[in-house]
Design a protein around this motif. Structure first.
Motif, PDB file in Angstrom:
ATOM      1  N   GLY A  41       0.776  -1.237   0.000  1.00  0.00           N
ATOM      2  CA  GLY A  41       0.000   0.000   0.000  1.00  0.00           C
ATOM      3  C   GLY A  41       0.796   1.270   0.000  1.00  0.00           C
ATOM      4  O   GLY A  41       0.211   2.370  -0.039  1.00  0.00           O
ATOM      5  N   VAL A  42       2.140   1.186   0.018  1.00  0.00           N
ATOM      6  CA  VAL A  42       2.935   2.404   0.161  1.00  0.00           C
ATOM      7  C   VAL A  42       2.754   3.345  -1.031  1.00  0.00           C
ATOM      8  O   VAL A  42       2.723   4.570  -0.874  1.00  0.00           O
ATOM      9  CB  VAL A  42       4.429   2.059   0.386  1.00  0.00           C
ATOM     10  CG1 VAL A  42       5.050   1.441  -0.860  1.00  0.00           C
ATOM     11  CG2 VAL A  42       5.202   3.289   0.831  1.00  0.00           C
ATOM     12  N   GLY A  43       2.601   2.805  -2.234  1.00  0.00           N
ATOM     13  CA  GLY A  43       2.408   3.660  -3.399  1.00  0.00           C
ATOM     14  C   GLY A  43       1.117   4.450  -3.324  1.00  0.00           C
ATOM     15  O   GLY A  43       1.080   5.657  -3.605  1.00  0.00           O
ATOM     16  N   TYR A 292       6.311  -0.597  -7.088  1.00  0.00           N
ATOM     17  CA  TYR A 292       5.529  -0.596  -5.852  1.00  0.00           C
ATOM     18  C   TYR A 292       5.286   0.844  -5.388  1.00  0.00           C
ATOM     19  O   TYR A 292       4.196   1.194  -4.939  1.00  0.00           O
ATOM     20  CB  TYR A 292       6.271  -1.350  -4.749  1.00  0.00           C
ATOM     21  CG  TYR A 292       5.850  -2.793  -4.574  1.00  0.00           C
ATOM     22  CD1 TYR A 292       4.525  -3.130  -4.354  1.00  0.00           C
ATOM     23  CD2 TYR A 292       6.796  -3.817  -4.607  1.00  0.00           C
ATOM     24  CE1 TYR A 292       4.138  -4.450  -4.186  1.00  0.00           C
ATOM     25  CE2 TYR A 292       6.416  -5.144  -4.442  1.00  0.00           C
ATOM     26  CZ  TYR A 292       5.087  -5.460  -4.237  1.00  0.00           C
ATOM     27  OH  TYR A 292       4.700  -6.758  -4.066  1.00  0.00           O
ATOM     28  N   THR A 293       6.316   1.674  -5.509  1.00  0.00           N
ATOM     29  CA  THR A 293       6.234   3.043  -5.001  1.00  0.00           C
ATOM     30  C   THR A 293       5.557   3.994  -5.977  1.00  0.00           C
ATOM     31  O   THR A 293       4.751   4.842  -5.584  1.00  0.00           O
ATOM     32  CB  THR A 293       7.649   3.559  -4.676  1.00  0.00           C
ATOM     33  OG1 THR A 293       8.280   2.665  -3.756  1.00  0.00           O
ATOM     34  CG2 THR A 293       7.595   4.954  -4.058  1.00  0.00           C
ATOM     35  N   TRP A 294       5.856   3.858  -7.276  1.00  0.00           N
ATOM     36  CA  TRP A 294       5.443   4.862  -8.249  1.00  0.00           C
ATOM     37  C   TRP A 294       4.328   4.412  -9.187  1.00  0.00           C
ATOM     38  O   TRP A 294       3.906   5.176 -10.063  1.00  0.00           O
ATOM     39  CB  TRP A 294       6.656   5.295  -9.084  1.00  0.00           C
ATOM     40  CG  TRP A 294       7.655   6.057  -8.272  1.00  0.00           C
ATOM     41  CD1 TRP A 294       8.817   5.574  -7.735  1.00  0.00           C
ATOM     42  CD2 TRP A 294       7.572   7.422  -7.884  1.00  0.00           C
ATOM     43  NE1 TRP A 294       9.463   6.555  -7.046  1.00  0.00           N
ATOM     44  CE2 TRP A 294       8.729   7.709  -7.120  1.00  0.00           C
ATOM     45  CE3 TRP A 294       6.652   8.444  -8.096  1.00  0.00           C
ATOM     46  CZ2 TRP A 294       8.969   8.957  -6.574  1.00  0.00           C
ATOM     47  CZ3 TRP A 294       6.897   9.692  -7.553  1.00  0.00           C
ATOM     48  CH2 TRP A 294       8.044   9.939  -6.812  1.00  0.00           C
ATOM     49  N   GLY A 295       3.845   3.182  -9.035  1.00  0.00           N
ATOM     50  CA  GLY A 295       2.783   2.701  -9.919  1.00  0.00           C
ATOM     51  C   GLY A 295       1.522   3.541  -9.822  1.00  0.00           C
ATOM     52  O   GLY A 295       0.918   3.928 -10.832  1.00  0.00           O
ATOM     53  N   GLY A 313      -3.819   0.388  -7.412  1.00  0.00           N
ATOM     54  CA  GLY A 313      -2.484   0.063  -6.923  1.00  0.00           C
ATOM     55  C   GLY A 313      -2.329  -1.405  -6.578  1.00  0.00           C
ATOM     56  O   GLY A 313      -1.209  -1.891  -6.415  1.00  0.00           O
ATOM     57  N   ALA A 314      -3.452  -2.127  -6.476  1.00  0.00           N
ATOM     58  CA  ALA A 314      -3.402  -3.561  -6.186  1.00  0.00           C
ATOM     59  C   ALA A 314      -3.008  -4.387  -7.400  1.00  0.00           C
ATOM     60  O   ALA A 314      -2.708  -5.581  -7.267  1.00  0.00           O
ATOM     61  CB  ALA A 314      -4.758  -4.038  -5.659  1.00  0.00           C
TER      62      ALA A 314
END
Length: 470
Positions: A41-43, A292-295, A313-314
């Motif tokens: 979930g970080v992105g 993961y971060t920028w998607g 984001g999933a």
């Protein structure tokens, strides 16, 4: 009564009334949910914080790097950290996650939110460190598989929750960060009466208070497995932590990162091979943690609404999970590594150049599937180096991966001062291509022998009677 039963009964006292129910595996299992929720979930969280505070997304990119800080730092400090009881480490990890989750959800200032993200990352890094030790015992392979399965499921669900909260008018999207605190609260409540000195592991607790029959716990609700194999062949089982690499949780650490273990490289050629192997491990994680971060930010760049982008984001974690869960079949294909590199690069190009939502979703899914097996395969190639022990190779892999997890989100944020996000992500293409160019360090004859040996042992396991579960 078996010798093992007598020994277990001798060292484990009868449980008190307050500790009558099995707790250790459940606490470990649930703590991994926080790890997956944070990584997956970080992105989405970064995107929502950017909107809430009116700051560019690059201002919060450091949140995607903090896990790497924790992985590297705790790996180096593990010699001293592991002298504490598992209960103390789990309590510290849970406390850090709870404090951080509250800050991410309600912090009035951006820098407080960033500090809260550091707290969550340090807590989840401690979980990654301690889980293999807490699950030590004859059934460690199965227990680690289950714990990592929980983490993988959480990595898919957490972006959906961020998107759901952002889509409800009277809720703030970042309030969904409170989901990180829920498993941590459960862990604190569950282990507070557990004596981790006399019952230091889930396996020890299964024998607590029993003389002839072990006590059942949550792990017994799932079917048993014989082993979790690494990718070098059937002889590489979960006696080291490479079994984790075959599961849907990337960048996991080991609980014995003592770099002094094993034999040091004795020749210049071996040193070069080890260095090349570490470079391949690092490169295998570059695209994974960048996306993961920028998607989610890339989806926002093409005009996707905040709530929708956070939910989507999933997609990338879903591709990662699908790729790793299919590893048992795909890994036997001789061209799987080259195909994974190709899928990763094609997916990256689509993400960097696509302008429509369906096209970007396809790119994220393809890139997830492509990146899924790059890290496990490169780690296994490093473990196969004759100059390294398995523990030392695993420790070096964790440190190398942690450095990448720390650097990549910050580096991409810096590049975006000169390029758009889409063009910045296209830089992942040549980086991934280097994996195809750099040699694995394995000789073709060694690979063929490993494959033949693996097939032979697989056949023996298949034809042998099922093991008796105690």
């Amino acid at each position: 009564m078996s010798d093992a039963s007598q020994a277990s009964a001798a060292i484990v006292p009868a449980p008190s009334a307050a500790a009558s129910r099995p707790r250790i595996f459940a606490a470990t299992f649930v703590s991994e949910i926080a790890v997956g929720a944070h990584v997956g979930g970080v992105g989405a969280l970064i995107a929502l914080l950017s909107v809430d505070f009116g700051l560019p997304i690059s201002h919060f990119a450091i949140l995607g790097s903090f896990l790497g800080v924790g992985m590297v730092g705790f790996s180096l400090l593990s010699k001293w950290l592991m002298k504490a009881t598992a209960g103390m480490v789990l309590q510290l990890a849970a406390t850090l996650v709870i404090v951080g989750a509250l800050g991410l959800a309600f912090a009035p200032w951006a820098n407080v939110a960033i500090a809260s993200g550091l707290s969550v990352a340090l807590g989840t890094s401690l979980v990654i460190l301690i889980v293999p030790a807490v699950l030590a015992g004859p059934r460690r392979a199965r227990d680690i598989a289950l714990a990592n399965g929980a983490s993988s499921a959480a990595s898919i669900v957490s972006p959906l929750l961020y998107g759901l909260f952002a889509s409800i008018p009277w809720l703030e999207g970042r309030w969904a960060a409170l989901m990180l605190a829920l498993p941590a609260i459960y862990v604190l409540a569950t282990i507070r009466h557990v004596d981790f000195v006399d019952t230091p592991s889930a396996f020890a607790e299964r024998w607590a208070g029993r003389r002839t029959k072990r006590r059942k716990d949550l792990a017994d609700k799932f079917g048993a497995v014989e082993s979790v194999q690494a990718f070098g062949g059937a002889e590489q089982v979960a006696e080291d932590e490479m079994g984790r690499a075959a599961l849907p949780q990337a960048a996991g650490a080991v609980h014995e990162p003592n770099i002094s273990q094993g034999r040091a490289p004795v020749t210049k050629k071996q040193r070069i091979q080890v260095g090349m192997g570490l470079a391949r491990v690092a490169l295998s994680l570059v695209a994974e943690f960048a996306l993961y971060t920028w998607g989610v930010a890339r989806l926002l760049e093409i005009g996707v609404p905040n709530a929708t982008a956070a939910t989507l984001g999933a997609v990338f974690p879903l591709g990662m999970a699908a790729g790793r869960l299919s590893a048992g079949i795909l890994i036997r294909w001789r061209y799987i590594f080259v195909t994974s590199i190709a899928a990763s690069m094609i997916g990256t190009i689509i993400i960097g150049t696509g302008t429509s939502l369906p096209w970007l979703i396809f790119g994220l899914l393809l890139a997830g599937c492509g990146n899924a097996l790059l890290y496990p395969i490169t780690v296994d190639d490093l473990v196969a180096q004759p100059s390294l022990s398995a523990n030392r190779a695993a420790a070096l892999s964790a440190l190398s991966g942690g450095v990448v997890v720390f650097i990549m989100p910050i580096l991409l944020a810096w590049v975006q001062q000169f390029l758009s996000l889409g063009h910045s992500l296209l830089l992942l293409f040549p980086i991934t291509l280097l994996l195809f160019v750099l040699p694995s360090g394995r000789h073709s004859s060694t690979v063929r022998r490993s494959r033949r040996r693996g097939k032979r042992i697989d056949a023996e396991i298949h034809n042998s009677p099922a093991p008796r579960v105690q």
